[in-house]
Design an enzyme around this catalytic site. Structure first.
Site, short mmCIF file in Angstrom:
data_model
loop_
_atom_site.label_atom_id
_atom_site.label_comp_id
_atom_site.label_asym_id
_atom_site.label_seq_id
_atom_site.Cartn_x
_atom_site.Cartn_y
_atom_site.Cartn_z
N CYS A 24 13.82 11.87 6.21
CA CYS A 24 13.89 11.53 7.64
C CYS A 24 15.31 11.60 8.17
CB CYS A 24 13.27 10.16 7.88
SG CYS A 24 13.96 8.85 6.85
N LYS A 53 0.86 -1.19 0.00
CA LYS A 53 0.00 0.00 0.00
C LYS A 53 0.90 1.23 0.00
CE LYS A 53 -1.47 2.85 2.98
NZ LYS A 53 -1.48 4.12 2.19
N GLU A 66 10.35 16.86 14.38
CA GLU A 66 10.72 16.68 12.98
C GLU A 66 9.83 17.58 12.13
OE1 GLU A 66 11.75 12.99 10.03
OE2 GLU A 66 9.84 12.89 11.09
N GLU A 121 10.54 1.95 9.99
CA GLU A 121 11.55 2.97 9.67
C GLU A 121 10.81 4.30 9.76
OE1 GLU A 121 13.61 5.65 8.78
OE2 GLU A 121 13.03 5.29 6.70
#
Length: 478
Positions: A281, A173, A381, A248
């Site tokens: 990231c 997906k 972040e 992750e």
């Protein structure tokens, strides 16, 4: 406008059980560029069932044959790499040169890296501690894969070929914000002749497909790349069936720049923060600078930000494109405003679109100086081209600041002192440490610790993520 309403299930393109249209928005224009259908539990069940049926045959296929299919995928991908770059540019706003040279190229590199790694994996071998003691490494089974929009085909190709090499079957997906590259990858897999059911693709959102995969009793593992918030939700959903979960997640990398750093360290660090419009990231978003060179470093970062041009993803040139979506644009704008309210010194960029833009999710490359540990912009972040600069006086202080977040993906060190590099590599709390912008090497694993998740993707480790270890006694020599 492109139309891709079908899913790839059991080796065929099939209509969804119920069409639910979703427009893919071109972030450079804010206009629809494609329409897909969002899948449901019915579609997901069909894809999982296909993967389950294909598992016995694929898992027993000799590794060399599995590698041959992946080699064919690499050959076709290379031929269609310009198409891959085009759809990535369209769906997530990567400028043409970046989409071709970084984004699409990463996908090809990952597939080629998988081939090299698969040739190194020992799927069975003697243990050597007792006569007949033996180890078998077997595929975990059916894998549900959920991938993000920021490095779309790169993240997908860190999963799909590696699971194939391990002998697993899968249901993918992709992000509904950037699904077009995965549709093209499905075409590549189909053209390569991969047996029906080994790879299945169902587009959808988190609620309609992602949550169903995460809790599905016939899915043995979830491999997820995305936000820490979503990773927690997936882990909870997967706990009921005790499936393996490989995550992750996000990062808030520290880039520690010492006074003896090689020339150009600050400029390279700022550019690395702004690359991909900050949507990585592992971006070095916190620059910790030794105080004797701090004022100079702030000036260099300001100049670098102001020299970083912004433009449409459909234009040639070395510039950064828009953020992926209105939601992401609003989030980054809010965090820039938060940095100002917290008292950080704005030295470049700031709120609003760059001059000359009144449409598209474009942002100004932004630099904050005099950021203090604990500020929201230092801990959160941001996922935009926003650099936070922090002075430090000692190595110990730099370590404390660098390790002072819940994330632990990639940290960076710039120093000419080899002993210091080794000390810091051991003491920085992260899955990866990059020194002086040197690459970590082909086959190095990608992954973090803490709220960055604990997956290891790429190289031999990337295949072993999808393997179960079985120990056997009294094994007869073959």
């Amino acid at each position: 406008m492109r139309e891709h309403r079908q899913f790839y299930i059991d080796g065929q393109w099939v209509d969804p059980a119920k069409t639910r249209d979703c427009e893919v928005i071109d972030p450079s224009t804010e206009e629809p560029c494609a329409v897909i259908s969002l899948g449901s539990a019915v579609d997901t069940d069909a894809a999982v069932a296909a993967a389950r049926r294909a598992l016995p045959g694929w898992s027993e296929t000799p590794p060399a044959e599995r590698i041959a299919y992946i080699e064919k995928m690499a050959e076709i991908y290379e031929r269609r790499i310009d198409e891959m770059a085009e759809v990535i540019s369209m769906e997530m706003g990567a400028p043409k040169a970046w989409a071709r040279g970084a984004q699409a190229a990463a996908g090809l590199g990952n597939i080629q890296g998988c081939i090299a790694a698969a040739r190194q994996v020992q799927f069975d071998h003697p243990l050597g501690t007792a006569e007949g003691a033996h180890i078998l490494k077997e595929p975990i089974g059916v894998v549900g894969m959920i991938t993000p929009w920021n490095w779309p085909v790169s993240q997908t190709t860190l999963k799909v070929p590696f699971a194939m090499a391990a002998g697993c079957t899968m249901v993918l997906k992709p992000s509904e914000f950037a699904p077009l590259d995965s549709i093209l990858l499905a075409e590549i897999i189909d053209e390569a002749g991969v047996p029906a059911g080994v790879f299945n693709l169902v587009n959808g959102d988190g609620e309609g497909v992602g949550a169903v995969l995460s809790a599905h009793p016939d899915v043995d593992m979830i491999s997820f790349t995305g936000s820490t918030r979503a990773g927690k939700a997936i882990s909870k959903a997967a706990a009921e069936t005790l499936k393996r979960v490989s995550l992750e997640l996000g990062g808030k990398g520290a880039n520690i720049v010492f006074a003896d750093a090689p020339e150009g360290a600050v400029k390279k660090g700022a550019r690395a923060c702004f690359n991909n419009t900050g949507q990585s990231c592992n971006a070095p978003t916190r620059m910790l600078v030794e105080r004797p060179i701090y004022d100079e470093a702030v000036e260099i970062a300001r100049e670098t930000a102001e020299a970083t041009t912004v433009g449409s993803a459909h234009e040639d040139g070395r510039h950064i494109g828009p953020l992926v979506s209105e939601r992401q644009f609003d989030r980054v704008q809010a965090l820039i405003e938060t940095g100002i309210a917290e008292g950080a010194r704005l030295v470049a960029g700031g709120p609003g679109r760059p001059e000359g833009f009144n449409r598209g999710f474009f942002v100004r490359p932004t630099v904050f100086a005099d950021v203090t540990p604990g500020m929201e912009i230092e801990q959160t972040e941001i996922f935009g081209p926003v650099l936070s600069m922090i002075p430090f006086d000692t190595e110990e202080e730099a370590l404390e600041i660098a390790n002072g977040t819940a994330y632990g993906l990639t940290n960076y060190v710039q120093t000419s002192d080899p002993a210091r590099r080794n000390r810091l590599a051991r003491r920085l709390r992260s899955g990866m440490v990059e020194m002086n912008y040197k690459p970590r090497g082909a086959g190095a694993p990608f992954g973090g610790v803490g709220l960055s998740g604990r997956a290891r993707e790429g190289g031999v480790w990337g295949i072993e993520e999808y393997l179960e270890v079985k120990s056997v006694s009294d094994w007869a020599a073959e």
